[in-house]
Design an enzyme around this catalytic site. Structure first.
Site, PDB file in Angstrom:
ATOM      1  N   PHE A 179       5.370  37.256 -27.416  1.00 49.33           N
ATOM      2  CA  PHE A 179       5.976  38.070 -26.357  1.00 49.33           C
ATOM      3  C   PHE A 179       6.953  39.056 -27.020  1.00 49.33           C
ATOM      4  O   PHE A 179       8.124  39.143 -26.664  1.00 49.33           O
ATOM      5  CB  PHE A 179       6.716  37.201 -25.330  1.00 49.33           C
ATOM      6  CG  PHE A 179       5.905  36.052 -24.790  1.00 49.33           C
ATOM      7  CD1 PHE A 179       5.071  36.230 -23.691  1.00 49.33           C
ATOM      8  CD2 PHE A 179       5.977  34.789 -25.365  1.00 49.33           C
ATOM      9  CE1 PHE A 179       4.326  35.165 -23.185  1.00 49.33           C
ATOM     10  CE2 PHE A 179       5.230  33.722 -24.872  1.00 49.33           C
ATOM     11  CZ  PHE A 179       4.404  33.907 -23.779  1.00 49.33           C
ATOM     12  N   CYS A 232      14.183  33.258 -19.198  1.00 48.84           N
ATOM     13  CA  CYS A 232      15.065  34.106 -18.396  1.00 48.84           C
ATOM     14  C   CYS A 232      14.866  33.834 -16.903  1.00 48.84           C
ATOM     15  O   CYS A 232      15.308  34.608 -16.068  1.00 48.84           O
ATOM     16  CB  CYS A 232      14.845  35.587 -18.722  1.00 48.84           C
ATOM     17  SG  CYS A 232      13.161  36.126 -18.458  1.00 48.84           S
TER      18      CYS A 232
END
Ligand code: SAH
Length: 390
Positions: A223, A334
């Site tokens: 990512f 997150c």
């Protein structure tokens, strides 16, 4: 001005310093208020409690701006934005990139303001701050004096507030491509087409901390977006850094950033689904000395937490197995709805299933320019654990 009269529950939230008052915490609204209009806030006994913006369409119907009797005008906005900018004095510099205003964390619900060198990028995410757009832009110009203010009002949350999705320069056009500096590295940021506002500023301190685990190591950055972790680690002495992202634009940006820092010889980026990539690598004998997992939020709501945890566990389990003994896993989440304790419990499960013993070196959070308010748990969203495989 209309007045929102709170129930006891709403009054308690406000007095504890929480800026969000839910529809169910409001007894009645006296007078008419357009979506996002500033209203007075009163206790059940009608005593003045403060001022905020009201939007009956949103679950969070009221967002508190002040508990004083001050007017909510250009001067108020300028005071708040100037105070937020002053708190980040240490980060300032001609090519610096940092969050100047972090919504609730800076007592300006709904406003995100990032600075990328000479360019400002703003998001007006609630009907309340949207109605205050003109005086807010004036205040931003007065405090930051940017070459341009780019509006990234294309965030999906605006729809929940009944606002259209749009983007573009607020006033005069500025450069859409900006070069910024983070520690010893430089990065190109595209404020118009990049993800979010262009760069993941909340990971700045974690990226700088990750550099300590670079020298002489082989790294996999899953990512990777535009290669921020990857480039830092390559610059800090990693022998080879591989980066994976599903977005071709992100990978092109990562390649450009590696060249910008003269580390393209030690970086290889590819477009791939990180889940597939980790699964495929798990079947080979390849091992890494450092592995980074910084996925997007797997859930935006409470409902999908269980599914999100399955996703987190899968990638973490495979990542642990891909590490050599002594290797470092830098793993992040997150998703606000997955709190730190839940995140660590998921890592325990992943390690157990992977038959890996792991030592916790650090459990970190978002950079300081994304402030966390005690009692406002929603302002704390990023988890970043540094683990060592024994
Ligand atoms: N670590 C980066 C930020 C990562 S943001 C930094 O420091 O800048 C999350 C990234 O995950 C985005 O770039 C997005 O394109 C990518 N992404 C989302 N789903 C993915 C998937 N299934 N496989 C690989 N990348 C994915």
């Amino acid at each position: 001005m209309a007045t929102a009269v709170l129930r006891g529950s709403g009054q308690r939230r406000l007095l504890r310093g929480h800026p969000w008052i839910y529809r169910s915490d409001i007894q009645e609204v006296q007078g008419a208020a357009e979506p996002g209009e500033v209203v007075d806030i009163a206790a059940p006994n009608r005593q003045f409690l403060g001022r905020g913006t009201y939007n009956a369409r949103s679950q969070i119907a009221l967002r508190v701006l002040t508990t004083e009797t001050e007017a909510i005008d250009a001067a108020f906005l300028r005071r708040r934005i100037a105070a937020a900018a002053a708190r980040r004095r240490d980060l300032a510099g001609p090519e610096a990139a940092y969050r100047v205003v972090s919504s609730e964390g800076d007592l300006l619900p709904g406003l995100i303001l990032d600075r990328y060198g000479s360019v400002a990028v703003a998001q007006f995410l609630t009907a309340g701050i949207e109605r205050l757009r003109e005086p807010t832009l004036e205040a931003i110009e007065g405090v930051l004096r940017p070459r341009g203010i780019y509006l990234r009002n294309d965030a999906a949350v605006r729809a929940l507030e009944g606002l259209p999705l749009e983007r573009g320069w607020a006033r005069a056009d500025g450069p859409e491509q900006v070069e910024i500096r983070e520690g010893p590295c430089r990065f190109r940021v595209d404020v118009a087409t990049g993800q979010k506002t262009g760069f993941f500023l909340d990971q700045r301190e974690n990226r700088l901390a990750a550099r300590a685990f670079a020298a002489g190591r082989q790294v996999l950055d899953c990512f990777c977006y535009t290669g921020a972790f990857a480039v830092h680690l390559a610059e800090a002495g990693a022998t080879l850094v591989e980066g994976v992202d599903i977005s071709p634009e992100a990978v092109a940006g990562a390649e450009a950033n590696a060249r910008l820092n003269g580390v393209e010889g030690r970086c290889r980026f590819r477009v791939a689904n990180a889940f597939d990539e980790l699964r495929a690598l798990d079947k080979t004998r390849r091992k890494f000395d450092c592995l980074i997992l910084d996925p997007p939020a797997f859930t935006k709501g409470k409902e999908a937490v269980a599914a999100a945890l399955r996703g987190y566990k899968e990638i973490n389990l495979r990542a642990m197995r891909l590490l050599r003994p002594g290797g470092i896993l830098i793993t992040c989440s997150c998703s606000y709805h997955v709190d730190e304790a839940t995140f660590l419990a998921m890592l325990e499960e992943a390690a157990a299933d992977a038959h890996c013993r792991m030592r916790i070196l650090a459990v970190r959070t978002q950079a300081g320019d994304h402030p966390i308010l005690l009692g406002v748990r929603e302002t704390r969203y990023l988890k970043c654990a540094f683990l060592e495989r024994l």
